[in-house]
Design a protein around this motif. Structure first.
Motif, mmCIF file in Angstrom:
data_model
loop_
_atom_site.group_PDB
_atom_site.id
_atom_site.type_symbol
_atom_site.label_atom_id
_atom_site.label_comp_id
_atom_site.label_asym_id
_atom_site.label_seq_id
_atom_site.Cartn_x
_atom_site.Cartn_y
_atom_site.Cartn_z
ATOM 1 N N MET A 43 0.816 -1.216 0.000
ATOM 2 C CA MET A 43 0.000 0.000 0.000
ATOM 3 C C MET A 43 0.849 1.265 0.000
ATOM 4 N N VAL A 44 2.053 1.197 0.531
ATOM 5 C CA VAL A 44 2.934 2.366 0.478
ATOM 6 C C VAL A 44 3.321 2.661 -0.970
ATOM 7 N N THR A 45 3.649 1.609 -1.714
ATOM 8 C CA THR A 45 3.969 1.782 -3.136
ATOM 9 C C THR A 45 2.768 2.306 -3.901
ATOM 10 N N VAL A 46 1.595 1.768 -3.585
ATOM 11 C CA VAL A 46 0.360 2.273 -4.200
ATOM 12 C C VAL A 46 0.232 3.770 -3.951
ATOM 13 N N GLY A 47 0.482 4.177 -2.711
ATOM 14 C CA GLY A 47 0.384 5.591 -2.363
ATOM 15 C C GLY A 47 1.332 6.459 -3.169
ATOM 16 N N TRP A 48 2.553 5.980 -3.372
ATOM 17 C CA TRP A 48 3.521 6.765 -4.140
ATOM 18 C C TRP A 48 3.160 6.837 -5.620
ATOM 19 N N VAL A 355 -0.509 8.890 -0.102
ATOM 20 C CA VAL A 355 0.727 8.646 0.636
ATOM 21 C C VAL A 355 0.482 8.774 2.138
ATOM 22 N N ALA A 356 -0.154 9.898 2.531
ATOM 23 C CA ALA A 356 -0.427 10.114 3.950
ATOM 24 C C ALA A 356 -1.395 9.068 4.478
ATOM 25 N N GLU A 362 -0.807 2.018 7.750
ATOM 26 C CA GLU A 362 0.263 1.109 8.156
ATOM 27 C C GLU A 362 0.635 1.296 9.628
ATOM 28 N N MET A 363 0.618 2.559 10.097
ATOM 29 C CA MET A 363 1.062 2.854 11.460
ATOM 30 C C MET A 363 -0.041 2.685 12.503
#
Length: 398
Positions: A43-48, A355-356, A362-363
């Motif tokens: 999901m972080v890659t998706v966000g970027w 991204v945010a 995730e956190m």
């Protein structure tokens, strides 16, 4: 010298606005799901990926808005549409990793470009009141978005390439319509209608403050709103195990309600003066925040539908009034520039949001994401309210 008072035919401008929104929404809503589930990215890659796409949308909008005031819009619009057709044709054949995010970003730039030109064209429609024009542009663009999003889940089941083929066909149709019906020339505007402010450097200070306050509010709101268009699809399908067609149905509800709410607003003529327009903007921002307070309790489709209805009412009341208000406090030779800035603001929000949002998920999880989005909406409301109370009476009207 002003543009010819014959102006631009509204019906054809609305047609290309619908097709532009309809076509691009075959690409955007399921990008998160496709990259995460089919291309195997986290999901972080998706966000970027979505961040890059939205940043390029913003740049496309800013550039097109500035060029609108200096060059013939028909050439800019035709060139942007041809380029969009080219990149969509490439997507039909190359949609694996990393070709997909690269080509998606190219289409994002062009979508921002075309959207800004459409909104700037709206300032050259003289057959209807400006408030009616921008209300209709907002309605038809969102109707196209809802229509596209409602179909995207169904078409996706046959293979992702069919989404790109459908978008390609729509943009070919849009090029045909634009070439035939949006081909009129506009004389170059040499100076503003207000003799006191002939140059852009002399733009009244409070006009700029109000405009950029609204721009920042749009950035904040779309940072929150993009969670509906990206992370919420993953939340509903992966976390709650709800079928993807229910997520698509939310956007069908969105489109239907936008039509109903717009009809009521136009019948009641609630935006008849500037004070009611400002009140609409403030009330809509409040509803936006309220919807995110509902989402943490949503475990079934019915509750998601209620939250969507509140969000839709908020955006229908507030969003169309922002370009109207900016149009009324912007001189003629700068209208394209500031409509471009307004068109870029949602893109910046859509850049920050995935991204945010992905990082927050995730956190801390989705609960914190929804709470943060609610707080952001109410902060935007407070900022607009304060600036309007202090400075709107000091603005110059054009």
């Amino acid at each position: 010298m002003q543009a010819k008072r014959a102006g631009l035919p509204l019906k054809w401008l609305l047609s290309v606005s619908f097709i532009n929104s309809f076509g691009f929404d075959f690409l955007w809503p399921l990008a998160s799901v496709y990259i995460h589930e089919q291309l195997g990215q986290d999901m972080v890659t998706v966000g970027w990926v979505l961040f890059l796409n939205a940043i390029l949308q913003m740049l496309g909008a800013l550039l097109a808005g500035r060029l609108f005031d200096k060059y013939q819009p028909r050439t800019l619009f035709r060139g942007g549409t041809i380029a969009m057709i080219f990149f969509l044709a490439l997507l039909v054949f190359w949609h694996a990793w990393p070709a997909f995010p690269i080509l998606l970003s190219a289409t994002g730039f062009l979508f921002g470009w075309l959207t800004a030109l459409i909104n700037s064209y709206g300032t050259r429609v003289y057959s209807h009141d400006g408030r009616f024009v921008f209300n209709m542009l907002y309605f038809i663009a969102n109707f196209g978005m809802a229509f596209g999003t409602a179909l995207v889940g169904f078409i996706y089941g046959f293979g992702v390439q069919w989404l790109f083929i459908a978008a390609l066909v729509l943009y070919i149709i849009m090029l045909t319509v634009a070439w035939r019906f949006l081909g009129m020339e506009f004389p170059k505007v040499e100076h503003t209608e207000n003799k006191a402010y002939k140059h852009s450097s002399m733009m009244p200070v409070w006009n700029l403050i109000i405009i950029y306050t609204l721009v920042m509010a749009l950035v904040v709101l779309h940072t929150a709103y993009v969670q509906w268009q990206g992370n919420l699809s993953v939340y509903m399908s992966s976390v709650l195990s709800l079928p993807l067609w229910q997520y698509s149905l939310l956007w069908t509800i969105n489109g239907v309600l936008i039509g109903v709410f717009q009809l009521i607003i136009n019948v009641l003529n609630v935006s008849a003066n500037r004070k009611t327009m400002i009140a609409q903007i403030l009330f809509g921002l409040g509803l936006f925040g309220l919807a995110f307070l509902v989402l943490p309790f949503a475990k079934t489709f019915a509750v998601f539908a209620i939250a969507m209805a509140i969000t839709t009412l908020g955006e229908t009341i507030a969003f169309p009034m922002v370009p109207v208000l900016v149009n009324e406090i912007t001189p003629m030779d700068l209208k394209g520039r500031y409509q471009g800035v307004l068109s870029a603001a949602p893109s910046l929000g859509r850049a920050i949001g995935p991204v945010a949002g992905g990082a927050l998920i995730e956190m801390a999880g989705y609960q914190v994401l929804f709470d943060t989005a609610a707080v952001m909406s109410f902060v935007a409301l407070a900022g607009v309210l304060i600036m309007m109370l202090i400075g709107f009476r000091k603005t110059a009207k054009f």
